[in-house]
Design a protein around this motif. Structure first.
Motif, short mmCIF file in Angstrom:
data_model
loop_
_atom_site.label_atom_id
_atom_site.label_comp_id
_atom_site.label_asym_id
_atom_site.label_seq_id
_atom_site.Cartn_x
_atom_site.Cartn_y
_atom_site.Cartn_z
N ILE A 35 0.81 -1.23 0.00
CA ILE A 35 0.00 0.00 0.00
C ILE A 35 0.84 1.27 0.00
O ILE A 35 0.29 2.37 -0.13
CB ILE A 35 -1.01 0.04 1.17
CG1 ILE A 35 -0.31 0.30 2.50
CG2 ILE A 35 -1.84 -1.22 1.22
CD1 ILE A 35 -1.30 0.64 3.60
N ILE A 36 2.17 1.16 0.09
CA ILE A 36 2.98 2.38 0.12
C ILE A 36 3.61 2.72 -1.23
O ILE A 36 4.46 3.59 -1.31
CB ILE A 36 4.06 2.31 1.23
CG1 ILE A 36 5.08 1.21 0.94
CG2 ILE A 36 3.42 2.14 2.60
CD1 ILE A 36 6.28 1.24 1.88
N HIS A 37 3.18 2.03 -2.28
CA HIS A 37 3.66 2.39 -3.61
C HIS A 37 2.55 2.16 -4.63
O HIS A 37 1.56 1.48 -4.36
CB HIS A 37 4.92 1.60 -3.99
CG HIS A 37 4.70 0.13 -4.14
ND1 HIS A 37 4.23 -0.44 -5.29
CD2 HIS A 37 4.90 -0.89 -3.27
CE1 HIS A 37 4.13 -1.75 -5.15
NE2 HIS A 37 4.54 -2.04 -3.92
N ALA A 38 2.73 2.73 -5.81
CA ALA A 38 1.70 2.71 -6.84
C ALA A 38 1.48 1.31 -7.38
O ALA A 38 2.36 0.44 -7.33
CB ALA A 38 2.10 3.64 -7.99
N GLN A 39 0.29 1.11 -7.92
CA GLN A 39 -0.02 -0.10 -8.69
C GLN A 39 -0.40 0.26 -10.13
O GLN A 39 -0.57 -0.60 -10.98
CB GLN A 39 -1.18 -0.86 -8.05
CG GLN A 39 -2.49 -0.07 -8.07
CD GLN A 39 -3.66 -0.83 -7.49
OE1 GLN A 39 -3.54 -2.02 -7.16
NE2 GLN A 39 -4.79 -0.17 -7.37
N VAL A 58 2.37 3.11 7.05
CA VAL A 58 1.07 2.45 6.90
C VAL A 58 0.03 3.13 7.79
O VAL A 58 -1.12 3.32 7.38
CB VAL A 58 1.20 0.95 7.22
CG1 VAL A 58 -0.18 0.29 7.22
CG2 VAL A 58 2.12 0.26 6.22
N ARG A 59 0.41 3.50 9.01
CA ARG A 59 -0.53 4.22 9.88
C ARG A 59 -1.06 5.48 9.20
O ARG A 59 -2.25 5.77 9.25
CB ARG A 59 0.16 4.58 11.20
CG ARG A 59 0.33 3.45 12.19
CD ARG A 59 0.86 3.95 13.52
NE ARG A 59 1.00 2.85 14.46
CZ ARG A 59 2.14 2.20 14.69
NH1 ARG A 59 3.27 2.57 14.06
NH2 ARG A 59 2.18 1.19 15.55
N ARG A 60 -0.16 6.21 8.59
CA ARG A 60 -0.58 7.46 7.96
C ARG A 60 -1.48 7.20 6.76
O ARG A 60 -2.45 7.94 6.53
CB ARG A 60 0.66 8.28 7.57
CG ARG A 60 1.40 8.83 8.79
CD ARG A 60 2.46 9.83 8.43
NE ARG A 60 3.72 9.21 8.02
CZ ARG A 60 4.77 9.00 8.82
NH1 ARG A 60 4.71 9.35 10.10
NH2 ARG A 60 5.88 8.46 8.36
#
Length: 742
Positions: free
Chosen positions: A58-62, A331-333
């Protein structure tokens, strides 16, 4: 009666049972889905259920504009969209090419220079609300805007996307914009943090700037966005500062943004702005987009897994070289962003390309138009005398919602200046058009095609002769020129090459002025331009890039349906060397750029060096007139913990209703450090009927008197004498009064 009582009892049993079942179901929900729980508890619950691979994912583009959620846990994807002026059309998953949708034609709002020129915080709120509704309707939860980089040079290609040269004006205008966007459950992503003041070599230059200049000029609008606007995301910039790229810059992102300002939101990379995995891990970046901007540079279908914060990060964790503390914070953010946007069940539905949004765009556009000069009251157009109007210039017909880089739009419609004038006065006066000059005839920018064919193969001499002949036989000439959104003009990726107008427009204007004394020049641009013909032209209007309602807004001001009330958010210099960055020879720089002018940006430079501008910061005329009384202070001396209020009466002495922007500047009369002659510290837009008078008040505290002491790393207000200066612009001082700080 008995049967009825039994029925009531049965209903009660059913109701109680259903209520019990609902309560039980609610209590069995995971905490992260229960929006009655505090958001921090929801974040920790979701985080505890995620696998390491899900966290990395979830911390980079797909795709070009999306990053994955966690489908297993019911957490949706994040979808970002440009931009600050309208919702970008859909593109293909891995490419910049248009997706070919038929329902993604948006409302194009005026460029942010126009919004800043309204000097109206209510307009900023309306702008943000309307734009946020369009983003929400398209199911975007990150809006890549607004831009608040400071206007350091009139040659910066992206100035049109920003809010001018003054940090106070930008700060006050950005906050309501953010709140308007985010009330729709869409995160504003304020950009570009920080020191992104040129496009030349934008990925490779390192800015050298002292801390005082950084804090006084280039950071205040970002700080206001975070602490007053509660922006949910921030975008890093391409350039370097202190030798680190700004998308993973320890000093900017960790020390200032998070530790000093308390930012809790998501730091998003600009597309292609990430360069190093370890720096991205430890230096404050949360969400990586566009590291290979065609999506498949690696030649694999899983190219996104090779982003800096993807498999390279995962390998470092699995090998024990780095821990997961930083990952969990990222991830929290991102989870917090999701709970505020896509997982907020009270999120409104939004609306798209509506009549309401068109009216908002028109209102903002008309209010931002600036009347620069009006000798002999050529404007507003007197339709009792003017029966034949010559409209001349390519910018009268050229579409401007398309182009400029990432803010290029596929607008549902765009009213050209020529169309707007014909709509408004076509039945009252004859309107004839001549090209005057040929500029950029292409109609395809950033994958969006205008559908216009502006090709004209005639010799320039023939085109000019036609324009002169047309002008000669008209009662009024309106020339529409300026810049456009092509490369090396007002456009991302390149800076302008000169201050002058392109396509030989200066010569065209000069020739028109020779044959018709009733000449109005409407300059369409997001930047200042040189005007060597300024003394030959009786009326000049700054028109900006005004969006879908361009023509209607311009026509309303030219005809007097709307009284002009915009004022310049930046200085128009006579020549480039009248600008601090160019006087110091530091624009554009290449690899190492030193901001030698320091805090003396815009009007601060002009006043310190006693350089008379072409048009001053804050300048703008009206079709009515305003008289200022004497400014009064509620006290003569204040302590550092005190506040002081200044009041001034303003009266409309003209014959029609109008709005005036009253500006408060503060002068430090004696200081231990070099300070500007004066600095903007307050402004109010007041509407007055003919003969009406109102009192405008400003209350300030010591923060308005302070400078940033780099050695102490704190704001300092030195005791001594100050002046409150009230003006109609930075150069048009109407009244002032002294006071003392103990």
């Amino acid at each position: 009666m008995y049967a009825r009582a039994c029925t009531i009892c049965s209903l009660l049993v059913v109701t109680i049972t259903l209520s019990f079942q609902q309560a039980t179901a609610q209590s069995q929900l995971p905490v992260y889905l229960d929006d009655s729980k505090p958001i921090d508890a929801r974040i920790e619950d979701a985080l505890s259920k995620m696998t390491l691979k899900e966290k990395i994912a979830i911390i980079h583009a797909q795709s070009k504009f999306s990053s994955p959620g966690v489908p297993r846990l019911g957490i949706p994807d994040n979808w970002a969209t440009d931009g600050p002026h309208g919702i970008r059309p859909e593109v293909l998953w891995d490419e910049w090419s248009q997706a070919g949708w038929t329902n993604d034609s948006c409302t194009a709002f005026p460029a942010l220079t126009c919004l800043a020129a309204t000097w109206n915080k209510d307009m900023a709120g309306l702008y943000g609300k309307s734009l946020g509704e369009e983003a929400r309707y398209r199911n975007k939860n990150i809006l890549l805007g607004p831009g608040v980089n400071i206007y350091r040079s009139p040659l910066n290609g992206r100035n049109f996307e920003y809010m001018g040269e003054d940090p106070f004006l930008s700060s006050k205008m950005v906050v309501p914009y953010i709140k308007g966007v985010q009330q729709n459950g869409v995160a504003a992503c304020v950009k570009h943090f920080a020191l992104n003041n040129q496009e030349t070599n934008r990925h490779g230059y390192n800015v050298n700037v002292d801390d005082r200049t950084l804090y006084e000029i280039y950071l205040p609008a970002f700080k206001a966005a975070v602490q007053e606007g509660d922006a949910w995301s921030i975008m890093g910039s391409y350039n370097l500062y202190k030798g680190q790229h700004c998308c993973h810059n320890e000093y900017l992102l960790n020390d200032i943004l998070r530790k000093e300002w308390g930012f809790k939101g998501v730091v998003v990379s600009d597309w292609g702005g990430v360069h190093d995995t370890r720096q991205a891990i430890f230096n404050g970046l949360d969400l990586e987009f566009g590291s290979w901007t065609n999506g498949l540079t690696e030649g694999k279908s899983s190219a996104y897994d090779n982003y800096y914060l993807a498999n390279p990060y995962l390998k470092l964790i699995n090998s024990g070289q780095v821990g997961t503390k930083e990952l969990d914070e990222k991830v929290r953010r991102l989870l917090r962003l999701s709970f505020l946007t896509t997982m907020n069940k009270n999120r409104p539905y939004g609306s798209f390309a509506t009549e309401e949004h068109a009216l908002a765009a028109r209102k903002i556009a008309a209010e931002g138009i600036v009347l620069l000069k009006n000798k002999g009251n050529v404007l507003p157009v007197n339709l009792s005398k003017v029966k034949r109007i010559a409209v001349i210039g390519e910018n009268a017909i050229k579409m401007m919602t398309v182009g400029g880089g990432s803010s290029s739009l596929k607008a549902r419609y765009e009213i050209s200046p020529l169309e707007g004038l014909k709509n408004r006065i076509g039945k009252q006066a004859e309107i004839v058009f001549a090209r005057g000059y040929v500029g950029d005839t292409t109609g395809n920018y950033n994958g969006v095609a205008t559908g216009q064919n502006l090709a004209d193969k005639r010799p320039a001499s023939e085109i000019l002769a036609e324009a002169v002949a047309t002008a000669k036989n008209a009662d009024l000439v309106i020339f529409f020129g300026g810049l456009n959104k092509s490369d090396f003009q007002d456009s991302e990726g390149n800076d302008r090459k000169s201050l002058g107008l392109p396509y030989n427009q200066d010569a065209v204007i000069s020739e028109l002025a020779k044959v018709n004394k009733n000449l109005v020049v409407v300059n369409i641009s997001g930047n200042a331009v040189a005007m060597p013909w300024v003394d030959k032209v009786p009326a000049i209007v700054q028109g900006w890039f005004l969006g879908s309602e361009t023509g209607n807004a311009i026509a309303s001001v030219l005809t007097g349906d709307v009284n002009p009330s915009g004022k310049l958010p930046f200085t128009f210099p006579v020549k480039l060397t009248d600008n601090g960055a160019h006087n110091a020879g530091e624009f554009p720089g290449d690899k190492e750029i030193t901001y030698k002018e320091g805090i003396f940006v815009g009007y601060r430079w002009a006043e310190a060096k006693k350089v008379k501008p072409l048009f001053a910061f804050g300048h703008g005329l009206s079709y009515t007139s305003f008289q200022y009384g004497k400014v009064k202070a509620d006290k003569n001396t204040i302590s550092p913990s005190d506040k002081i209020t200044f009041s001034v009466d303003v009266k409309n002495t003209g014959s029609r209703e109008g709005e005036e922007i009253v500006q408060l500047y503060i002068s430090d009369l004696k200081s231990s450090v070099a300070r500007p002659v004066k600095e903007l510290k307050g402004f109010e837009k007041v509407s007055l009927k003919p003969g009406e008078q109102k009192t405008v008040s400003f209350t300030i505290d010591k923060s308005a008197l302070s400078f940033f002491d780099a050695a102490k790393h704190e704001w300092v207000a030195e005791p001594g004498d100050f002046e409150a200066v009230i003006g109609a612009s930075s150069s048009d001082v109407r009244t002032k009064t002294g006071f003392r700080l103990n």
